[in-house]
Design an enzyme around this catalytic site. Structure first.
Site, PDB file in Angstrom:
ATOM      1  N   HIS A   1      -2.301  -1.294  -1.564  1.00  0.00           N
ATOM      2  CA  HIS A   1      -0.621  -1.317  -1.492  1.00  0.00           C
ATOM      3  C   HIS A   1      -0.014  -0.427  -0.098  1.00  0.00           C
ATOM      4  CE1 HIS A   1       0.136   2.738  -3.446  1.00  0.00           C
ATOM      5  NE2 HIS A   1      -1.084   2.182  -4.301  1.00  0.00           N
ATOM      6  N   ASP A   2       0.651  -1.089   0.401  1.00  0.00           N
ATOM      7  CA  ASP A   2       1.780  -0.271   1.361  1.00  0.00           C
ATOM      8  C   ASP A   2       0.971   0.139   2.545  1.00  0.00           C
ATOM      9  OD1 ASP A   2       4.181  -0.469  -0.322  1.00  0.00           O
ATOM     10  OD2 ASP A   2       2.802   0.716  -1.382  1.00  0.00           O
TER      11      ASP A   2
ATOM     12  N   GLY B   1      -3.855   3.177  -0.702  1.00  0.00           N
ATOM     13  CA  GLY B   1      -2.392   2.818  -0.494  1.00  0.00           C
ATOM     14  C   GLY B   1      -2.059   3.800   0.701  1.00  0.00           C
TER      15      GLY B   1
END
Length: 265
Positions: free
Chosen positions: A126-127, A144
């Site tokens: 994520h991200d 992440g």
């Protein structure tokens, strides 16, 4: 649901209402396309692949069997907020690769650039922000919030720790754990990720001028052996150099980061 008339969808595939399927797309048997997915022109989703979440996929990207693109983050803080995944054009997402959407706390966006090759079992958390022409070999894990610059190559079975930045043109050897930032054009290898010089092969392949390579090698030596702290050497080198490549290295070192740096031996 909007499906271009030139798209080819296997009868056993599931395309949920709301999805947008571009011109010339091919969706194979038992594939799943979620309701908020946008596929650009010429995207191929092969059998048993899943593309879900608020996800857009760029033109001519190919998603291979059993890849999972756009599922929710592997983050216990995630509470179902609406976050995105954006995949660029002409990427190759091989079998079993996993790409997650972002989180609200991390900016809400996971992004992959153009012309990337994500080999079997690669993971992008994520991200994470991944540049153009990045190659992740088999079973590479990008945690992440990482930032991976253009033209980076990561060898098989390697892992990049959360919040780490890897500068443009760097190369990470196989079976390597990277826990700190990697300067542009760096060469990292060893089980616990040591900075072991510059990616000279990559620089030559990209046609970088000999004068720039010489300047980079001299700059690297100054960073390794000069007086003062690593950041002080980078500031001094930034003031003295006339090479755009060396200045890029210095700018990267002196910019804001959540991690420390892998420093030259």
């Amino acid at each position: 649901m909007s499906v271009d008339s030139t798209a080819r969808i296997h009868p056993s595939a599931v395309v949920e209402p709301g999805a947008v399927i571009g011109a010339g797309c091919q969706i194979g048997p038992f594939a799943l396309i979620g309701p908020e997915v946008v596929l650009g022109a010429g995207v191929v989703v092969k059998s048993h692949a899943v593309v879900t979440g608020w996800t857009s996929v760029g033109d001519d990207t190919v998603i291979f069997p059993f890849a999972c693109v756009g599922e929710v983050p592997q983050d216990l803080k995630f509470k179902g907020e609406r976050t995105r995944l954006v995949v660029g054009a002409r990427c190759r997402i091989r079998e079993g690769a996993t790409l997650n959407t972002g989180t609200e706390g991390g900016g809400g966006l996971t992004q992959i650039g153009d012309d990337c090759l994500l080999m079997t079992g690669a993971h992008i958390g994520h991200d994470a922000i991944v540049g153009n022409r990045v190659i992740l070999a088999n079973q590479v894990a990008i945690a992440g919030h990482c930032q991976i610059g253009d033209d980076v190559i990561v060898g098989g079975l390697s892992g990049i720790h959360q919040w780490v930045r890897v500068g443009r043109g760097a190369i990470i050897g196989a079976v390597t754990m990277v826990t700190n930032d990697v300067l542009p054009y760096g060469l990292v290898q060893g089980p616990r990720g040591e900075l072991d010089g510059l990616n000279l092969v990559g620089l030559k392949r990209r046609g970088v001028e000999r004068a720039d390579i010489t300047a980079m090698r001299a700059g690297y030596q100054m960073l390794a052996q000069g007086e003062g702290s690593f950041l002080e050497r980078a500031r001094r080198l930034q003031d003295e150099t006339e090479s755009a490549y060396v200045r890029e290295m210095c700018d990267f070192i002196l910019s804001q980061s959540d991690r420390s740096f892998l420093t030259p031996k």
